[in-house]
Write a protein that holds these residues in place. Structure first.
Motif: not given
Length: 152
Positions: A8, A48, A87, A90-98
């Protein structure tokens, strides 16, 4: 293998380099002025984009074919690596929402201000963590409350 946090940081540093050294937000200017908002918007959009690029590479690798290691140990190692990779994505997918939420806050004029106290989050914190929604103090208090509720 790099940890998710170090990946990150690497991605964020690359995004800062793409934006260029022409402008860095400074404490000497009015807080969250148009230049600062544009800087953080560009930083978040580049971050992003790099996440989407990495996800595309992972997807392409998955489509290239299954793991065909003849040795069982090699196959297990490859499967473990894929599990870690998925994994991370998936963590980066959640970060994209942020990131999307931060971009929305920029558009609404709320970016850079603590969602708890309404105080400025601070440029140093935002440069280090552009998706931050709370001041350091509010974040620490939040984490203490979480820890207490978990311990109960």
């Amino acid at each position: 293998m790099a940890t998710a946090a170090s990946e990150e940081i690497d991605v964020l540093e690359k995004a800062k380099r793409v934006i260029g050294p022409d402008y860095v937000p400074s404490e000497d200017e009015p807080y969250m002025n148009e230049k600062q908002r544009n800087y953080f918007r560009m930083l978040l959009l580049e971050w992003k984009r790099s996440i989407h690029d990495a996800a595309g590479q992972t997807l392409q690798s998955l489509q290239d074919g299954p793991i065909r290691e003849p040795d069982l140990n090699d196959r297990a190692s490859s499967e473990t690596d894929w599990g870690i990779e998925l994994r991370t994505r998936d963590r980066q997918r959640k970060l994209t929402g942020k990131i999307n939420a931060a971009l929305r806050r920029i558009d609404e004029g709320e970016y850079g201000y603590c969602e708890v106290s309404g105080e400025p989050i601070g440029l140093k914190r935002l440069i280090a963590r552009p998706v931050a929604t709370m001041t350091v103090e509010a974040q620490e208090a939040h984490e203490r409350r979480e820890k207490i509720s978990r311990d109960d």
